[in-house]
Design a protein around this motif. Structure first.
Motif, PDB file in Angstrom:
ATOM      1  N   ALA A 336       0.829  -1.202   0.000  1.00 21.82           N
ATOM      2  CA  ALA A 336       0.000   0.000   0.000  1.00 21.82           C
ATOM      3  C   ALA A 336       0.864   1.253   0.000  1.00 21.82           C
ATOM      4  O   ALA A 336       0.597   2.220  -0.738  1.00 21.82           O
ATOM      5  CB  ALA A 336      -0.941  -0.011   1.199  1.00 21.82           C
ATOM      6  N   PHE A 337       1.906   1.255   0.829  1.00 20.01           N
ATOM      7  CA  PHE A 337       2.803   2.422   0.877  1.00 20.01           C
ATOM      8  C   PHE A 337       3.495   2.620  -0.472  1.00 20.01           C
ATOM      9  O   PHE A 337       3.572   3.747  -0.983  1.00 20.01           O
ATOM     10  CB  PHE A 337       3.839   2.227   1.982  1.00 20.01           C
ATOM     11  CG  PHE A 337       4.807   3.373   2.097  1.00 20.01           C
ATOM     12  CD1 PHE A 337       4.509   4.468   2.893  1.00 20.01           C
ATOM     13  CD2 PHE A 337       6.010   3.361   1.407  1.00 20.01           C
ATOM     14  CE1 PHE A 337       5.400   5.536   2.998  1.00 20.01           C
ATOM     15  CE2 PHE A 337       6.897   4.419   1.508  1.00 20.01           C
ATOM     16  CZ  PHE A 337       6.593   5.511   2.300  1.00 20.01           C
ATOM     17  N   ARG A 338       4.003   1.539  -1.072  1.00 18.28           N
ATOM     18  CA  ARG A 338       4.719   1.664  -2.347  1.00 18.28           C
ATOM     19  C   ARG A 338       3.791   2.128  -3.468  1.00 18.28           C
ATOM     20  O   ARG A 338       4.200   2.874  -4.357  1.00 18.28           O
ATOM     21  CB  ARG A 338       5.358   0.331  -2.712  1.00 18.28           C
ATOM     22  CG  ARG A 338       6.496  -0.110  -1.807  1.00 18.28           C
ATOM     23  CD  ARG A 338       7.606   0.894  -1.788  1.00 18.28           C
ATOM     24  NE  ARG A 338       8.798   0.362  -1.109  1.00 18.28           N
ATOM     25  CZ  ARG A 338       9.803   1.110  -0.675  1.00 18.28           C
ATOM     26  NH1 ARG A 338       9.743   2.431  -0.829  1.00 18.28           N
ATOM     27  NH2 ARG A 338      10.839   0.558  -0.081  1.00 18.28           N
ATOM     28  N   ILE A 339       2.547   1.687  -3.449  1.00 15.17           N
ATOM     29  CA  ILE A 339       1.600   2.118  -4.493  1.00 15.17           C
ATOM     30  C   ILE A 339       1.342   3.611  -4.380  1.00 15.17           C
ATOM     31  O   ILE A 339       1.339   4.338  -5.389  1.00 15.17           O
ATOM     32  CB  ILE A 339       0.300   1.306  -4.388  1.00 15.17           C
ATOM     33  CG1 ILE A 339       0.551  -0.143  -4.834  1.00 15.17           C
ATOM     34  CG2 ILE A 339      -0.801   1.934  -5.232  1.00 15.17           C
ATOM     35  CD1 ILE A 339      -0.623  -1.060  -4.640  1.00 15.17           C
ATOM     36  N   VAL A 386       1.206   4.123 -19.779  1.00 13.66           N
ATOM     37  CA  VAL A 386       1.546   2.952 -18.985  1.00 13.66           C
ATOM     38  C   VAL A 386       3.054   2.836 -18.938  1.00 13.66           C
ATOM     39  O   VAL A 386       3.695   2.536 -19.944  1.00 13.66           O
ATOM     40  CB  VAL A 386       0.924   1.686 -19.599  1.00 13.66           C
ATOM     41  CG1 VAL A 386       1.298   0.483 -18.761  1.00 13.66           C
ATOM     42  CG2 VAL A 386      -0.581   1.837 -19.671  1.00 13.66           C
ATOM     43  N   GLY A 387       3.661   3.146 -17.781  1.00 17.46           N
ATOM     44  CA  GLY A 387       5.102   3.082 -17.634  1.00 17.46           C
ATOM     45  C   GLY A 387       5.507   2.033 -16.641  1.00 17.46           C
ATOM     46  O   GLY A 387       4.757   1.143 -16.268  1.00 17.46           O
ATOM     47  N   HIS A 388       6.771   2.175 -16.179  1.00 17.74           N
ATOM     48  CA  HIS A 388       7.301   1.190 -15.241  1.00 17.74           C
ATOM     49  C   HIS A 388       6.589   1.259 -13.899  1.00 17.74           C
ATOM     50  O   HIS A 388       6.436   0.247 -13.220  1.00 17.74           O
ATOM     51  CB  HIS A 388       8.799   1.442 -15.052  1.00 17.74           C
ATOM     52  CG  HIS A 388       9.564   1.276 -16.327  1.00 17.74           C
ATOM     53  ND1 HIS A 388      10.912   1.483 -16.418  1.00 17.74           N
ATOM     54  CD2 HIS A 388       9.158   0.919 -17.574  1.00 17.74           C
ATOM     55  CE1 HIS A 388      11.317   1.269 -17.651  1.00 17.74           C
ATOM     56  NE2 HIS A 388      10.261   0.929 -18.370  1.00 17.74           N
ATOM     57  N   GLY A 389       6.183   2.495 -13.482  1.00 16.68           N
ATOM     58  CA  GLY A 389       5.527   2.621 -12.187  1.00 16.68           C
ATOM     59  C   GLY A 389       4.218   1.862 -12.122  1.00 16.68           C
ATOM     60  O   GLY A 389       3.948   1.147 -11.149  1.00 16.68           O
ATOM     61  N   LEU A 390       3.390   1.983 -13.145  1.00 12.48           N
ATOM     62  CA  LEU A 390       2.124   1.256 -13.170  1.00 12.48           C
ATOM     63  C   LEU A 390       2.359  -0.252 -13.215  1.00 12.48           C
ATOM     64  O   LEU A 390       1.602  -1.019 -12.628  1.00 12.48           O
ATOM     65  CB  LEU A 390       1.296   1.699 -14.375  1.00 12.48           C
ATOM     66  CG  LEU A 390       0.764   3.142 -14.315  1.00 12.48           C
ATOM     67  CD1 LEU A 390       0.091   3.503 -15.625  1.00 12.48           C
ATOM     68  CD2 LEU A 390      -0.212   3.290 -13.167  1.00 12.48           C
ATOM     69  N   LEU A 391       3.408  -0.666 -13.910  1.00  8.53           N
ATOM     70  CA  LEU A 391       3.737  -2.090 -13.955  1.00  8.53           C
ATOM     71  C   LEU A 391       4.067  -2.620 -12.566  1.00  8.53           C
ATOM     72  O   LEU A 391       3.602  -3.684 -12.152  1.00  8.53           O
ATOM     73  CB  LEU A 391       4.908  -2.314 -14.910  1.00  8.53           C
ATOM     74  CG  LEU A 391       5.365  -3.751 -15.115  1.00  8.53           C
ATOM     75  CD1 LEU A 391       4.262  -4.572 -15.755  1.00  8.53           C
ATOM     76  CD2 LEU A 391       6.617  -3.793 -15.960  1.00  8.53           C
ATOM     77  N   GLY A 392       4.868  -1.855 -11.812  1.00  7.18           N
ATOM     78  CA  GLY A 392       5.204  -2.278 -10.457  1.00  7.18           C
ATOM     79  C   GLY A 392       4.011  -2.299  -9.532  1.00  7.18           C
ATOM     80  O   GLY A 392       3.849  -3.216  -8.718  1.00  7.18           O
ATOM     81  N   MET A 393       3.129  -1.288  -9.650  1.00  5.12           N
ATOM     82  CA  MET A 393       1.932  -1.265  -8.812  1.00  5.12           C
ATOM     83  C   MET A 393       1.029  -2.457  -9.117  1.00  5.12           C
ATOM     84  O   MET A 393       0.461  -3.073  -8.212  1.00  5.12           O
ATOM     85  CB  MET A 393       1.182   0.044  -9.028  1.00  5.12           C
ATOM     86  CG  MET A 393       1.867   1.263  -8.426  1.00  5.12           C
ATOM     87  SD  MET A 393       0.844   2.758  -8.523  1.00  5.12           S
ATOM     88  CE  MET A 393       1.160   3.273 -10.201  1.00  5.12           C
TER      89      MET A 393
END
Length: 426
Positions: A336-339, A386-393
């Motif tokens: 949750a924190f990372r998202i 859609v980048g790397h951040g959305l992929l990680g989330m």
């Protein structure tokens, strides 16, 4: 010499088969569908121009098949119509259309030669040269250059053979015709090579992008695994210490209790060692990772600290918490924190000047995290992608059996919503 002779005889024996395959049985390159890389967007316009051009050639070619001043014969009209249709059919069936054009050319030459006056071009008149060049042009666009060269050679040989049987003197046009059809083949081969290179470049770019996404996905999973390794290792260490201390908290503990607690501690220590052995290889050896090696993993308790840093960067952030705030499983807290962290980072990168809102909802079986932002103040910068951040989330939510949705919000902003279940997804 014997070996050379054997190879030559083998090549000669295989020549008919090669010619049959290249000039008859092997299919031509398919036309890419509209909208795909290399698709011929010019094809409808080219088809219309080709139809009009073939009709004009038919009208001009009729006069070559009848004596001057004579009435137009039906066979002449039929022949020029068939030649024009063969040229237009080259857009869909270039190989068979070229064969039809070649056969019709021989028939046209034999009909035209007796009625031609001395001094006229023979065996190829102007319209005949245009018809043969067009057929070879359309064929070369769709076949390998080797097959195009064979078709060109056969066309020239057929023209040469057609000029061998004459009833009167003519002004031969083999040099002009040969130069014209060779030029058509060279131009078409260059266009085909350009199309093939462009298609391969697009395919390579797609493969590169796919490989980059796959590598990014693996890196993100490694990062998640490192963080969860810290969480699990911490709890296994606590279990080991509690199992070691527990006998001292009980007055006169029994031997069975001491034995069970010792077994618990032994299993915890063994699991911790195995965990460090297997997942320890995911640790990065750079200086940044070494500095964070023993730092505790963040939880939602540090959300105010994170939002304070974002506000100091110039972004207006409003927070809202619903439900009864309570401790969550470590993996859920971390994810949750990372998202929230990644969503606010995307606001900083892609929506300069926008206002953000962070909502955390505590429910009986799940926790929801919602991060929205208004439209960026600079319209030239994209607000989504859609980048790397959305992929990680997405990976973090899927790891916990949850869901993550994202997309444009009303008014031109963006929204990220994650639902993380509190129970084991298994």
């Amino acid at each position: 010499m014997t070996g050379v002779g054997v190879r030559m005889r083998g090549a000669l024996r295989g020549l008919p088969r090669m010619l049959r395959e290249d000039l008859w049985t092997t299919p031509v390159d398919p036309v890419p569908p509209m909208g795909t890389p290399g698709s011929p967007v010019w094809r409808p316009v080219f088809g219309m121009l080709l139809t009009l051009g073939s009709a004009a050639l038919a009208l001009a070619h009729v006069s070559d098949l009848i004596p001057h001043g004579a009435a137009v014969a039906e066979y002449a009209v039929l022949l020029v119509v068939l030649q024009s249709l063969a040229l237009v059919a080259g857009m869909w069936r270039p190989l068979y259309a070229w064969w039809a054009s070649l056969v019709l050319m021989v028939v046209s030459v034999r009909i035209a030669e007796p009625v031609m006056t001395p001094g006229e071009l023979f065996p190829w008149t102007g319209p005949e040269i245009a018809l043969q060049s067009g057929a070879l042009f359309l064929l070369t666009l769709r076949v390998h250059p080797r097959r195009a060269v064979l078709a060109l050679a056969l066309t020239l040989l057929t023209g040469l053979a057609s000029s061998s049987f004459t009833t009167q003197a003519h002004n031969y046009s083999l040099d002009v015709g040969a130069l014209t059809v060779v030029t058509a083949v060279v131009i078409a081969a260059a266009l085909r090579a350009l199309r093939v290179a462009r298609t391969e470049l697009v395919e390579q770019s797609e493969l590169t992008e796919e490989e980059r996404s796959r590598r990014t996905l693996l890196e993100e999973r490694n990062r998640i695994a490192r963080e969860l390794h810290d969480v699990v290792a911490h709890h296994m260490s606590v279990i080991s210490i509690q199992a070691q201390v527990a006998p001292h908290l009980v007055e006169n503990p029994s031997d069975e209790l001491r034995e069970n607690l010792a077994g618990i501690r032994e299993n915890a220590v063994e699991a911790l060692a195995e965990l460090r052995r297997v997942l320890g290889v995911l640790r990065s050896e750079d200086a940044v990772a070494d500095g964070l090696r023993h730092a505790p993993q963040p939880t939602l308790d540090r959300l105010d600290e994170l939002i304070g840093k974002v506000r100091s960067a110039g972004v207006t952030v409003v927070t809202e918490t619903s439900g009864r705030r309570r401790p969550l499983p470590p993996g859920v807290e971390l994810s949750a924190f990372r998202i929230v962290q990644e969503a606010l980072s995307n606001v900083l990168r892609h929506a300069p000047g926008a206002r953000a809102r962070v909502e955390v909802g505590y429910h009986s079986a799940a926790v929801t995290v919602r991060v929205t932002n208004t439209a960026p103040a600079s319209p030239g910068r994209p607000a989504e992608g859609v980048g790397h951040g959305l992929l990680g989330m997405r990976e973090r939510a899927a790891m916990l059996g949850g869901e993550l949705t994202h997309g444009r919000a009303p008014g031109g902003g963006y929204e990220v919503l994650a639902t993380l279940p509190l129970e084991d997804p298994a």
